[in-house]
Design a protein around this motif. Structure first.
Motif, short mmCIF file in Angstrom:
data_model
loop_
_atom_site.label_atom_id
_atom_site.label_comp_id
_atom_site.label_asym_id
_atom_site.label_seq_id
_atom_site.Cartn_x
_atom_site.Cartn_y
_atom_site.Cartn_z
N THR A 104 0.83 -1.21 0.00
CA THR A 104 0.00 0.00 0.00
C THR A 104 0.86 1.25 0.00
N GLY A 105 2.14 1.10 0.34
CA GLY A 105 3.05 2.24 0.29
C GLY A 105 3.22 2.82 -1.10
N ARG A 106 2.81 2.08 -2.12
CA ARG A 106 2.91 2.60 -3.48
C ARG A 106 1.81 3.63 -3.78
N ILE A 107 0.78 3.67 -2.94
CA ILE A 107 -0.28 4.66 -3.15
C ILE A 107 0.32 6.06 -3.07
N GLY A 108 0.00 6.88 -4.05
CA GLY A 108 0.55 8.24 -4.12
C GLY A 108 1.69 8.39 -5.11
N GLU A 109 2.24 7.26 -5.61
CA GLU A 109 3.31 7.34 -6.60
C GLU A 109 2.80 7.88 -7.93
N ARG A 110 3.54 8.83 -8.51
CA ARG A 110 3.25 9.23 -9.88
C ARG A 110 4.00 8.28 -10.80
N VAL A 111 3.29 7.70 -11.78
CA VAL A 111 3.89 6.64 -12.58
C VAL A 111 3.65 6.85 -14.07
N MET A 112 4.57 6.31 -14.84
CA MET A 112 4.42 6.15 -16.28
C MET A 112 4.23 4.67 -16.54
N VAL A 113 3.26 4.32 -17.38
CA VAL A 113 2.87 2.92 -17.55
C VAL A 113 3.57 2.30 -18.76
N ASP A 114 4.21 1.15 -18.51
CA ASP A 114 4.67 0.30 -19.61
C ASP A 114 3.43 -0.42 -20.11
N PHE A 115 3.03 -0.12 -21.34
CA PHE A 115 1.75 -0.58 -21.87
C PHE A 115 1.75 -2.03 -22.32
N SER A 116 2.90 -2.68 -22.38
CA SER A 116 2.98 -4.05 -22.90
C SER A 116 2.41 -5.05 -21.89
N ILE A 117 1.66 -6.01 -22.41
CA ILE A 117 1.20 -7.14 -21.61
C ILE A 117 2.13 -8.30 -21.93
N TYR A 118 3.00 -8.63 -20.98
CA TYR A 118 4.00 -9.67 -21.20
C TYR A 118 3.43 -11.02 -20.76
N ASN A 119 3.36 -11.96 -21.68
CA ASN A 119 2.84 -13.29 -21.37
C ASN A 119 3.95 -14.30 -21.12
N ARG A 120 5.19 -13.81 -21.09
CA ARG A 120 6.34 -14.67 -20.76
C ARG A 120 7.20 -13.94 -19.75
N ASP A 121 8.01 -14.71 -19.03
CA ASP A 121 8.87 -14.12 -18.00
C ASP A 121 10.18 -13.60 -18.55
N ASP A 122 10.55 -14.03 -19.77
CA ASP A 122 11.81 -13.57 -20.34
C ASP A 122 11.56 -12.34 -21.22
N ASP A 123 12.58 -11.92 -21.95
CA ASP A 123 12.46 -10.71 -22.77
C ASP A 123 12.03 -11.01 -24.20
N SER A 124 11.55 -12.21 -24.47
CA SER A 124 11.01 -12.52 -25.79
C SER A 124 9.71 -11.77 -26.00
N LEU A 125 9.52 -11.27 -27.22
CA LEU A 125 8.27 -10.62 -27.57
C LEU A 125 7.43 -11.49 -28.51
N ALA A 126 7.68 -12.79 -28.46
CA ALA A 126 6.93 -13.71 -29.31
C ALA A 126 5.48 -13.86 -28.85
N ASP A 127 5.19 -13.45 -27.62
CA ASP A 127 3.84 -13.61 -27.09
C ASP A 127 3.50 -12.41 -26.22
N ILE A 128 3.09 -11.33 -26.87
CA ILE A 128 2.78 -10.10 -26.15
C ILE A 128 1.41 -9.58 -26.59
N ASP A 129 0.90 -8.67 -25.80
CA ASP A 129 -0.32 -7.94 -26.12
C ASP A 129 -0.09 -6.53 -25.57
N TYR A 130 -1.13 -5.71 -25.56
CA TYR A 130 -0.92 -4.38 -25.00
C TYR A 130 -2.22 -3.81 -24.43
N MET A 131 -2.03 -2.90 -23.50
CA MET A 131 -3.16 -2.24 -22.85
C MET A 131 -3.85 -1.32 -23.84
N GLY A 132 -5.16 -1.40 -23.85
CA GLY A 132 -5.93 -0.71 -24.87
C GLY A 132 -6.37 -1.66 -25.97
#
Length: 370
Positions: A104-132
């Protein structure tokens, strides 16, 4: 202990109700405020940048539900777009609630959103989606999203300025990363006055590379001002000759193309032997003619690129915090005036990015309260 603010039950949002014209975008004020699931945060949106993808999805350019050969069905889940959908990838705002498992300590943080929906734990982009697309985005007063995608950024930039970076600059950074652009190399950027193109000019400089730009008439000086070494005005009779003149005959190592269409073969001709071509868009047309002899005799590399990795996003945040890249705000619109905002976006009479802000935020800024 951080006390969560009182939240309303409903919010204003722009809903994409189907494929088609601007009439498919409906502004409503009775949309339920989302609740953060475990591992998620709820962000009160203060700004959201606009992108070509918003338009192309609305128009069905990636395929529709009825199109069995939809471009988007390469994703593991198939076409993840369902209606109604709140679009908007470039969210900036403040965390106002947390789901189970998030401090809950994150409440109040100003943030920029990484819009990518990562469906894998590594850095492969073979299986991605995005917000919106695969889940609701930021054309609303509130947005729920994975906590790992909400990045606090140490900067004096305004929320509107910060909202110009997310999608465009992450896309541009991954293009340059895939093409392996190195310090001292020369890169030719097409569509350089748009959000991604103007970002690539700055990102190339951040890498120590030398960017040359192809831009529309009347936009040359603005792109020189953000770091282009030289510019070539779009529509010249002989593009390879014009680029050679701009570089003084020096070779182009990388082409970062956002235009496609009739320019494609000229861009391959411009590349030096063993040069690299990278693309993340085709605003002049996605279907091109490729002379394979140009590709194999010059031993070229061709890279398709979309979105970016977690590492790319962290590198982008460092560029922002170090002041190596700067925002280009092409205009600001109220959320309730979304049809006009997207019409202005499609007209392409601006440089940089257009940003949409919720009406209450817009009015507070106009009154000097924010």
């Amino acid at each position: 202990m951080t006390t969560p603010p009182l939240l309303p039950d409903t919010m204003a949002a722009v809903l994409l109700t189907g494929h088609g014209g601007l009439d498919k975008l409906v502004y409503r004020t009775d949309v339920a405020v989302p609740k953060p699931a475990p591992g998620e945060v709820l962000v009160k949106v203060t700004a959201c940048g606009m992108n070509n993808t918003d338009v192309w999805v609305r128009e069905g350019a990636y395929g529709t539900e009825e199109d069995a050969a939809a471009v988007s069905t390469w994703r593991r889940q198939g076409n993840t777009l369902t209606f109604p959908r709140i679009q908007g990838a470039d969210t900036v705002g403040t965390i106002v609630a947390t789901g189970e498992g998030v401090l809950t300590g994150r409440i109040g943080e100003r943030v920029m959103v990484d819009f990518s929906i990562y469906n894998r734990d590594d850095d492969s982009l073979a299986d991605i989606d995005y917000m919106g697309h695969g889940r609701d985005g930021g054309y609303a007063e509130y947005q729920a999203l994975p906590a790992e995608n909400a990045h606090a950024v140490d900067t004096d930039l305004t929320d509107v300025e910060l909202a110009t970076f997310c999608c465009a600059y992450l896309t541009g950074e991954h293009m340059l990363e895939r093409a392996g652009l190195k310090e001292g190399e020369r890169v030719l950027v097409t569509g350089a006055s748009g959000g991604v193109g103007s970002g690539i000019v700055q990102l190339a400089r951040a890498r120590g590379a030398i960017p040359y730009a192809v831009v529309g008439k009347g936009k040359e000086q603005a792109i020189l001002d953000i770091g282009a070494e030289k510019v070539v005005t779009r529509g010249v009779a002989d593009l390879p000759e014009a680029v050679a003149k701009a570089t003084g005959g020096r070779p182009i190592d990388v082409v970062a193309d956002l235009v496609g269409g009739p320019l494609f073969n000229d861009l391959l001709r411009i590349l030096r032997p063993e040069g690299r071509y990278t693309t993340a868009g085709a605003i002049a047309g996605p279907v091109v003619q490729l002379d394979l002899r140009t590709m194999y005799l010059k031993q070229l590399q061709l890279h398709g690129s979309s979105q970016g990795t977690r590492k790319d996003f962290r590198r982008l945040v460092r560029y922002i915090e170090d002041g190596k890249i700067r925002p280009l705000v092409g205009g600001v619109h109220r959320l309730s005036d979304f049809h006009r905002a997207q019409s202005d976006f499609m007209a392409k009479a601006f440089i940089g990015k257009l940003v949409v802000v919720p009406d209450a935020v817009h009015d507070a800024q106009a009154d000097g309260r924010s």
